[in-house]
Design an enzyme around this catalytic site. Structure first.
Site, PDB file in Angstrom:
ATOM      1  N   ASP A   1      24.795 -20.302   8.030  1.00  0.00           N
ATOM      2  CA  ASP A   1      25.362 -21.369   8.832  1.00  0.00           C
ATOM      3  C   ASP A   1      24.447 -22.587   8.656  1.00  0.00           C
ATOM      4  O   ASP A   1      23.345 -22.466   8.107  1.00  0.00           O
ATOM      5  CB  ASP A   1      25.419 -20.931  10.300  1.00  0.00           C
ATOM      6  CG  ASP A   1      25.944 -22.022  11.211  1.00  0.00           C
ATOM      7  OD1 ASP A   1      26.958 -22.649  10.870  1.00  0.00           O
ATOM      8  OD2 ASP A   1      25.315 -22.259  12.256  1.00  0.00           O
TER       9      ASP A   1
ATOM     10  N   ASP B   1      24.338 -25.917  11.217  1.00  0.00           N
ATOM     11  CA  ASP B   1      23.873 -26.511  12.475  1.00  0.00           C
ATOM     12  C   ASP B   1      23.293 -25.447  13.396  1.00  0.00           C
ATOM     13  O   ASP B   1      23.949 -24.456  13.714  1.00  0.00           O
ATOM     14  CB  ASP B   1      25.026 -27.236  13.173  1.00  0.00           C
ATOM     15  CG  ASP B   1      25.492 -28.455  12.392  1.00  0.00           C
ATOM     16  OD1 ASP B   1      24.668 -29.360  12.197  1.00  0.00           O
ATOM     17  OD2 ASP B   1      26.657 -28.481  11.964  1.00  0.00           O
TER      18      ASP B   1
END
Length: 234
Positions: free
Chosen positions: A24, A26
């Site tokens: 991922d 953020d």
């Protein structure tokens, strides 16, 4: 000797080797969620809406279309989503231009390990392509990934498995041989639905009991992930 930070069950339980890693962005690679939450609150104020931090946290790991649905549910169907997200992006760009975007601890060392082991890696993010590439360039990480899958690259965003499945396909590794790294519940659901192992490194929100049960591990920082990959990456 097992690495001292590695949870005991990851040493005693047989593990399939890791052939690819999907990140991922953020809250996992970048310390960006606090900036994003602040930008959401500012954008709401610009339009006369009072968004609490607790409400904004519900949008973590959710693609923009899903966030728009949350906002309509909370503030009515006339909520100006398009204008709101444009303002939020403007505030976020200002925060980043002010030098407030940072790489999370352990990221560079983990990528160095993947380089040394020749392990392909990709990003699967709920952010749009332009924002993703801009932020990765600013922190000098854009060239450290073999593929980047943004919200613009899939029909369904997280918690659907599509971002992770596309990312695995682009690095040429079967999902069951990939390790997914996430900080959010939605992201963990997406990785699990794609048939991947997932290690969760919580950022602003704690994982649900369901994710605690289904994730390979919940760890405090990426150094634990490095210990795992030193043992199992092939």
């Amino acid at each position: 000797m097992p690495a001292p930070n590695l949870p005991g069950h990851l040493v005693t339980t047989p593990q399939i080797s890791v052939r690819g890693v999907i990140f991922d962005m953020d809250g996992l690679l970048l310390d960006s969620e606090t900036l994003a939450m602040e930008a959401l609150i500012y954008a709401g104020r610009d339009l006369g809406y009072d968004l609490t931090l607790a409400f904004c946290k519900r949008m973590i790991g959710v693609p923009e279309d899903g966030c728009a649905a949350l906002l309509r549910d909370a503030f009515g169907n006339t909520f100006p989503s398009e204008q709101f997200f444009a303002l939020q992006a403007e505030h976020l760009r200002r925060f980043i231009s002010d030098g407030r975007l940072a790489v999370k601890p352990g990221v560079v060392a983990l990528l160095d390990l993947l380089d040394a082991r020749h392990i392909p890696r990709a990003i699967a993010t709920s952010s749009g392509r332009d924002r993703t590439e801009d932020q990765l360039r600013r922190v000098a990480l854009i060239d450290r990934f073999d593929a980047i899958v943004s919200r613009d690259d899939v029909t369904r965003g997280k918690p659907a498995p599509d971002p992770y499945l596309v990312a695995a396909s682009r690095i040429g590794v079967a999902p069951e041989l990939c390790l997914a790294l996430e900080d959010s519940t939605n992201g963990a659901h997406a990785a699990l639905a794609a048939g991947m192992r997932v290690i969760v490194v919580p950022d602003m929100i704690e994982p649900t009991e369901e994710i605690r049960e289904k994730a390979l591990a919940i760890v405090s920082d990426l150094s634990v992930v490095q210990d795992y990959l030193m043992r199992y990456a092939r």
